[in-house]
Each structure stands twice: as C-alpha cells, then as structure tokens.
Design an enzyme around this catalytic site. Structure first.
Site, PDB file in Angstrom:
ATOM      1  N   ASP A   1      -4.859  -7.266  -5.471  1.00  0.00           N
ATOM      2  CA  ASP A   1      -5.519  -8.479  -4.190  1.00  0.00           C
ATOM      3  C   ASP A   1      -5.385  -9.615  -5.051  1.00  0.00           C
ATOM      4  O   ASP A   1      -5.293 -11.202  -4.607  1.00  0.00           O
ATOM      5  CB  ASP A   1      -6.613  -8.191  -3.229  1.00  0.00           C
TER       6      ASP A   1
ATOM      7  N   HIS B 254       1.096  -1.317  -0.119  1.00  0.00           N
ATOM      8  CA  HIS B 254      -0.445   0.205   0.600  1.00  0.00           C
ATOM      9  C   HIS B 254       0.926   1.331   0.512  1.00  0.00           C
ATOM     10  O   HIS B 254       0.672   2.398  -0.236  1.00  0.00           O
ATOM     11  CB  HIS B 254      -0.984  -0.053   0.766  1.00  0.00           C
TER      12      HIS B 254
ATOM     13  N   GLU C 276     -11.862  -8.871  -5.948  1.00  0.00           N
ATOM     14  CA  GLU C 276     -10.532  -9.107  -5.576  1.00  0.00           C
ATOM     15  C   GLU C 276     -10.025 -10.055  -5.059  1.00  0.00           C
ATOM     16  O   GLU C 276      -9.322 -10.416  -4.478  1.00  0.00           O
ATOM     17  CB  GLU C 276      -9.733  -8.025  -4.920  1.00  0.00           C
TER      18      GLU C 276
ATOM     19  N   CYS D  44      -9.393  -1.594 -11.278  1.00  0.00           N
ATOM     20  CA  CYS D  44      -8.847  -0.001 -10.116  1.00  0.00           C
ATOM     21  C   CYS D  44      -7.723  -0.554  -9.094  1.00  0.00           C
ATOM     22  O   CYS D  44      -6.938  -0.229  -8.910  1.00  0.00           O
ATOM     23  CB  CYS D  44      -9.952   0.401  -9.152  1.00  0.00           C
TER      24      CYS D  44
HETATM   25  C1  PEP Z   1      -6.760  -4.362  -5.220  1.00  0.00           C
HETATM   26  O1  PEP Z   1      -5.822  -4.926  -4.580  1.00  0.00           O
HETATM   27  O2  PEP Z   1      -6.591  -4.267  -6.437  1.00  0.00           O
HETATM   28  C2  PEP Z   1      -7.193  -2.825  -4.497  1.00  0.00           C
HETATM   29  C3  PEP Z   1      -7.541  -1.572  -5.685  1.00  0.00           C
HETATM   30  O3  PEP Z   1      -7.302  -2.264  -3.475  1.00  0.00           O
HETATM   31  P1  PEP Z   1      -6.276  -2.233  -2.840  1.00  0.00           P
HETATM   32  O4  PEP Z   1      -4.975  -1.703  -3.293  1.00  0.00           O
HETATM   33  O5  PEP Z   1      -6.299  -0.840  -1.620  1.00  0.00           O
HETATM   34  O6  PEP Z   1      -6.105  -3.583  -1.202  1.00  0.00           O
HETATM   35 MG    MG Z   2      -7.268  -4.865  -2.208  1.00  0.00          MG
END
Ligand code: PEP
Ligand code: MG
Length: 758
Positions: free
Chosen positions: A630, A365, A606, A677
């Site tokens: 994920d 993150h 995800e 996303c």
């Molecule tokens: C993902 O898992 O691709 C996502 C967009 O969420 P995060 O990266 O915040 O877990």
């Molecule tokens: Mg995620």
C-alpha cells in the site's frame, strides 16, 4: 460525430471475425468522412513491413499482398512519427511511394492516423481522396479517435495469434496453440489443465462448454424458458391495472420472445452446434444485443436492455438447476476473470498447479494469496479468451508472465525440464530450513511469514519461519457469506497461535475495503482505495473490532504469543482509539475470568502520513510494520490492482526507499522494533537493501523464505550497506533494480531473481 463513432465501434466489435471487423471499419470510415478511399495497414513486426489488411476504394485484390517497408512511404512516416499526417497532395510529398498494385495514383488528399496500443505502433488507418484538399480538424480528430478504439481490437487479435495467421496463412499454428502475456506474479512453472471459474448470474461470464447430453441440455433450457414466461405472465397480471393501455402488450411480447419458436429456437440451434444451454444462451443473447446496440433507431437500441434482462432471467433459472461445478484436474491451472480467495481455497489440496487471472496485478490480494501458497501465477492477462479455454492444456510461466495454451510437445518438454530444475533448487534450499537467517559474517535477520489461508501454516512451518509477521485476518471473513461469529474466529485464531507458539503471531485487525470487498458488507465507492478501508471501517464499527479483538485474546489463553496490529492508519487519533478499544476488550476478557497478558500492539505504516509521523506513532505502540504494497501504491499514486499501470508499480522507486529509511529512523528513535511485511520483503532485488536499512525483521510469503535466507547468507552486512549507499544515489527504480540484480548475478544468484520486475 459521436453517434457515428459509437455506431461504428459497436458494429466493428460485433463482427464475426477480425477480418470482417477491419472491413466494416474501412467501409464506415469512408462513408462517414465522405471520402473515396479508406484503408488499414497492420505492422508485421517480424518482417518490418506494413501490410494492407482492408480497403474501401483501393484495389481489393491487393489486400494481404501489398507490403510497405517500415521506413518507406507515407504509411511508414505516420508510424515513425506516431502522429497523424494530413497532406493535400500526397504525390508531391518526398516520402510518397508509388505502388502499382493498389492503384492509388488517382488519389491526392491523404490523412493517416497511427494505431497505437500501450505505446506500440500496431498499424496505420488512412483515408484518401482524388481532389487535393486538407482534411479539416474535426475529420482528423474523428480518424484519430477511431484509430485508438481500433487499437484495442487489433491488440486482442495479435495476442490471440489471429493477426499472425493473417500475415502468414501457411504458417498458422496447429491445434489452437497460442501464447498470451500478463504480469508475472509468483515465480515458477505450472503445467496442467485449465479449470475456468466464473461468477454466477453474469451472462457475459458464462464459459463455452461441450455438453455431454444435448437432449438433456435442451430440456433444461425449455424448463428455464417456461419459468421465464411464467414470470412475465405473473408480472403482467400484477401490473396491468396500473399500466397505460399501450404498455399492456409488452409482457406478452416478452413471453413470446421466450417461446421455443422465437429466441428459444436459436438457443436450441446453438446447443445442437455443441454448446451447453448456458453457453448457447449467452451466444444468442450477445448476438442480439450487439445488433440492437448498433442500430440508428434509439427505440431499437433501448430494446437491447430488454433482451439482456430476458437473458439474465433465463440464466438464473438455468443456474438454479445446473451450476457447472468446477471439475478440478490433478494439475489444475485455475483461471478466472477476477478470482477470489474462495476460488483458490476450493481447489483440493495438492491439485493447484497454476493461477491465471485476467484482471489484477502482482500486488493484488489474490496474487499475494497465490504467492503465499507458492503457486506460479500470472495476473492481468487481459487479452486471454478465458471462457473458451476450459479443459485445455496450459503452461504458466510465472517468471516471464507468459501463458502457453495447447503447447506443442517440444515446448512442453522444455518447460517440464525447467520445472524439474526448479524442484531441485527448492530441495537444495531446504537445507537452510533449520538454520537462522544471517549474513556472511553472522549478523542475524529475523524472518517471519505472512499468513492468510490455512494452507499457509504448514508451508510456513516447513519453511522454518520464526513467527508470523502478518496474519491477514480478513481471509476467513472473505470466504464466508456472513461475519464469522466470535467463537468461529476464536477457533481459527487459536489454531494459528498454537501452531506457532511460542513464536510470535502478529494478527492484523480486519483490513477490508479497497479490493477486499465482503459480499455481505458491500462498500460501493468511486475511489475505494482512498475511501473507507482498514481501521477506518472497524473504528466506525466498534462492534466488529471488539468482537475480533476479544476472539484473538481468548484464543491466546495460555499461549501469550499474540500481537495485534492496526492497518491503514493515517492519523494518531486512529491509533489512540484503537488502543482504547483493545484495552476495553482486554478488560472484558479478564472479567470473563480468562487470564491473558496484555498483547503487544503495533501499527502498519502503509500511508505516506504514517511515514512522516513514524516516531509520533511509535511512541504510542510497541512496534511498527511497513506495508510496502500500500505504501508504494499511495506514494506513487499507482493502483496496485490495475494491470495498465503495473509497470509503474515498483517498491524500489527511490521515493519509496527514502520513505522506508524515514520509517526505520522514526521507529528506532523511540527504541521500537520495525518490521516490513509487504511483498517487497520477499523480492530478491530488495531484501539486501532492507537488511541494510536496519529493519529488525522481514515478513514474507512462505514460498520466498528460503530464497531470501539464501541471498542474505551470501552477503556481508557491510556489502549490503554499500549497495544501499550506491542505490540511494540513483534516480529511477529501473536503475536500482538492474544494480541489485547485477549484484546477485555476480555472486551466482541470478537464478533467484524475480524476472517479473525486469
Ligand atoms: C501491504 O499493504 O503492504 C500489506 C502488507 O497489506 P495488504 O497487502 O494486505 O494490504
Ligand atoms: Mg496494506
């Protein structure tokens, strides 16, 4: 054996320098195996030779001089085979090589184990004996185990340039110039000064730092030592009545150790040598702990814990009075063991030139946040001596994941030229800002941004985003020391919704857990990514969920551009329950007299189960959005945060591509919109495939927007579909990535390729 192994490793690790650690190793190996000779050869890759670096039993004068070509001798054979070789009479072996300087003709029995780190042979550890015999299985296992442990030490020494210096003493680089490698995470070149951030109350994380006033540091230390002594005096007094007699002296011993004539003297000496009080404390405590941990005597080994405890106690007093607040440079290269969102946010605006984290990978993150800010970032630089680099000149090469410390002027000029070219490229892409994203023949693609930090918003608007495809609401939660109140949340959300209105903003309900831990809501689990995270937490805590959703709704009053999305959904019951809670929150907000339309709702795909149930989930909501970070992690069983397996994490894996197609099909079957996303949406090698798959919108970091627009505009949809068909016939992510990169290069877009995935 286990005890001996542990002791050897501890002694080797606490050696003063690398050369000494090799010498300790051979000495102990020979002793433990009762054999006459033990030696270490390291591979000098540049010259293709194994160099004798330490020996017990062979001619010590040959160290550093004897070099064996890679393809020769038994040493070369161990390296070639990458497995141990155990021979009762080496002199009869066809690969035996007579080397006069080492005087090894006296030895017959030979056992050699390769030293391998991350699949690369670094050297060979051998033992020899005059009488012919085969070493037994347990001796072989012992040597192999030691070689694996030694590998990490050698790899570190290689990464820090120490080995190179030993190979080529006369060619050693001046001025502490060094190069380190990590995982490229945000493209770009960052040039600036290292600012090291470190967690409080962690003695091992205290950096070295030259004090401005040595006497003032000594005074700080003395008062911390006095406070520590007072603690133990009070503790002793309180516990004496209940303690057995023989334990009474314990607290007195602790007090004495914290005396300025005991440990104190050593720490003061370290301060006078040029380290600040906290760094000097760390030096001295670590040295004592290593010595004690290597002791045979169990009682003495246990004392290491006491010394650590004393160190932490004194550190807590020192940090109360003297926390070294980061002094941000005009071009700050932020470095840390495991950086946090707050660390990034604290750097004054416009000063962040690069980010280096010893832990984590490009899908962590913190890497995603840095990417959102468009700052060149390298993750997982595990060998870098972070705490000794404060104030050093640094270059971050985010394309190739290289870090250059104290670069020479020629290197610096070269990178300044690259950075200038990059700025020019960004200016040329700016012309696309107000144009819609479309393929060559005019097929429209909706491009949105992922947001999290306040700083993203202006970048996103400047990049011409058509809305926010993912607002990570956990970011403001991560930057506080308590849950933000409903009103605090409303203010933050309102600002974002207003900035983008009338464009849509998809707000994701709190997605904590995994590697996003709140300090004030600790979740300790053995397997956090498979545990309590995302919607699993908020459904168990409806008060958190309802407060947040109400704040979102209140914030959207008069704007009505809010959309709500649920993360980490595994099961339809979670979708049903989330919808029930959103309806409840809506009814409550209406009761307050606030008129807002019921927001559209969506689910993140995800987790593999959500892919297989995409249409079942889509039936219940207005849209789906694939979280490819994920999804890749769970489909490939590769921890997105673990730099050791980062080479296996690739969203272009054929299995991930098939899952994406299935998710698109599931959503469209129900006539619902599907977006993506995850970081994949901003990866030049993936973007055309996503367009071809039929994603209705792509959401990415602001810094990737114009690059993706540029790529899309150079291809027709038909060509993108052709590329998709071609890669669907391929068997590995590497092949697919190469194929896509080639396609970009053929239209002159090679410069936009994210080098990191090569
Ligand atoms: C993902 O898992 O691709 C996502 C967009 O969420 P995060 O990266 O915040 O877990
Ligand atoms: Mg995620």
């Amino acid at each position: 054996m286990l005890k001996t192994l542990r002791r050897i490793i501890q002694e080797v690790s606490s050696a003063q320098d690398f050369k000494e650690s090799l010498t300790i190793m051979v000495k102990h190996v020979a002793k433990a195996l009762g054999t006459q000779a033990s030696s270490i050869f390291l591979l000098d890759r540049r010259r293709g030779e194994y160099v004798l670096m330490a020996t017990q039993g062979l001619n010590p004068l040959a160290v550093g001089k004897v070099r064996i070509p890679m393809a020769q001798g038994l040493i070369g054979l161990v390296g070639e085979r990458e497995e141990p070789i155990n021979i009762d009479d080496a002199s009869k072996h066809p690969r035996f090589l007579q080397i006069d300087e080492v005087k090894e003709e006296a030895f017959k029995a030979f056992l050699g184990a390769p030293i391998i780190y991350h699949r690369q042979v670094l050297g060979v550890l051998i033992v020899q004996q005059p009488e012919p015999r085969r070493y037994d299985e347990s001796e072989e296992a012992f040597l192999v185990t030691l070689a694996t442990q030694l590998a990490a030490i050698i790899a570190h020494a290689e990464a820090t340039g120490v080995v190179d210096k030993l190979f080529n003493k006369h060619e050693a680089k001046p001025n502490g110039e060094a190069v380190y490698s990590g995982i490229p995470s945000t493209v770009g070149v960052g040039i600036g000064t290292a600012v090291v951030v470190y967690p409080l109350m962690d003695l091992d994380a205290v950096p070295d730092h030259e004090p401005e006033n040595i006497e003032a540091e000594i005074r700080l230390l003395e008062s911390a030592l006095a406070a520590g002594r007072e603690d133990f005096r009070l503790l002793g007094e309180r516990l004496y009545p209940n303690l057995p007699l023989e334990e009474h002296s314990l607290f007195e011993v602790y007090q004495r150790m914290l005396d300025t004539t005991d440990l104190g003297v050593e720490i003061i000496y370290a301060i006078r040598r040029g380290n600040w009080a906290q760094g000097a404390l760390r030096e001295v405590i670590q040295a004592h702990v290593s010595k004690l941990e290597a002791m045979d005597n169990e009682y003495l080994r246990e004392r290491a814990i006491d010394i650590k405890d004393l160190g932490h106690r004194v550190l807590s007093y020192l940090q109360r009075n003297d926390r070294m607040l980061p002094q941000y440079a005009e071009h700050t290269i932020l470095m840390g063991e495991a950086l946090t969102a707050a660390d990034l946010a604290e750097v004054p605006e416009g000063c962040l030139a690069g980010v280096i984290s010893a832990k984590g990978s490009s899908s962590s993150h913190i890497a995603i946040l840095a990417r959102a800010m468009g700052v060149p970032t390298v993750m997982g630089v595990s060998d870098i001596p972070i705490y000794g680099l404060q104030g050093k000149a640094i270059i971050v090469d985010g394309y190739y994941g290289q870090i250059y410390v104290s670069p020479n002027p020629t290197l610096r000029e070269e990178f300044e030229r690259l950075a200038q070219e990059e700025r020019e490229l960004m200016v040329s892409l700016e012309v696309l800002r107000d144009q819609p994203a479309q393929t060559k023949e005019g097929s429209r693609v909706i491009l949105m941004v992922n947001a999290g930090l306040g700083a993203d918003v202006s970048l996103s608007l400047a990049a011409g985003a058509e809305g926010v495809g993912l607002y990570r609401t956990e970011t403001p939660f991560l930057m506080r020391d308590r849950f933000p109140s409903s009103e605090e949340q409303r203010v933050i959300y309102r600002q974002l919704l207003m900035s983008f209105a009338p464009r849509p903003v998809i707000m994701r309900t709190l997605d904590i857990g995994g590697d996003k831990a709140l300090s004030y809501f600790p979740v300790k689990e053995d397997n956090p990514f498979l545990g309590w995270r995302g919607v699993r937490i908020t459904l168990d805590h409806p008060e958190i969920f309802l407060t947040q959703v109400r704040a979102m709704m209140r914030a959207s009053q008069g704007l009505n551009n809010l959309r709500i999305m649920f993360p980490m959904v595994t099961d339809v019951s979670e979708v049903d329950e989330s919808i029930r809670l959103v309806k409840k929150a809506h009814a409550e907000v209406l009761e307050e007299g606030i008129q807002i339309e019921f927001p559209e709702m969506g689910v993140m795909v995800e987790v593999p189960s959500a892919v297989y149930q995409a249409s079942t989930i889509a039936k219940r909501v207005d849209f789906l959005s694939v979280g490819s970070n994920d999804l890749t992690q769970y489909l490939l069983a590769v921890d997105r945060n673990n730099s050791r397996v980062a080479n296996l994490f690739d969203s272009l894996h054929p299995a991930v591509l098939r899952a994406l197609l299935q998710a698109v099909e599931g959503a469209h079957q129900e006539g619902k919109h599907i977006s993506i996303c995850g970081e994949m949406a901003g990866d030049p090698a993936s973007v055309l495939l996503l367009v071809a798959m039929g994603f209705d919108s792509l959401s990415m970091s602001a810094s990737s927007l114009s690059r993706m627009k540029w790529i899309i505009s150079h291809f027709t949809k038909k060509k993108a579909c052709k590329l998709l068909q071609e890669v669907l016939g391929m068997e590995s992510a590497v092949m697919i990535r190469c194929h896509m990169e080639l396609a970009l290069e053929q239209v002159g877009l090679g410069g936009l390729i994210r080098a990191g995935k090569r």
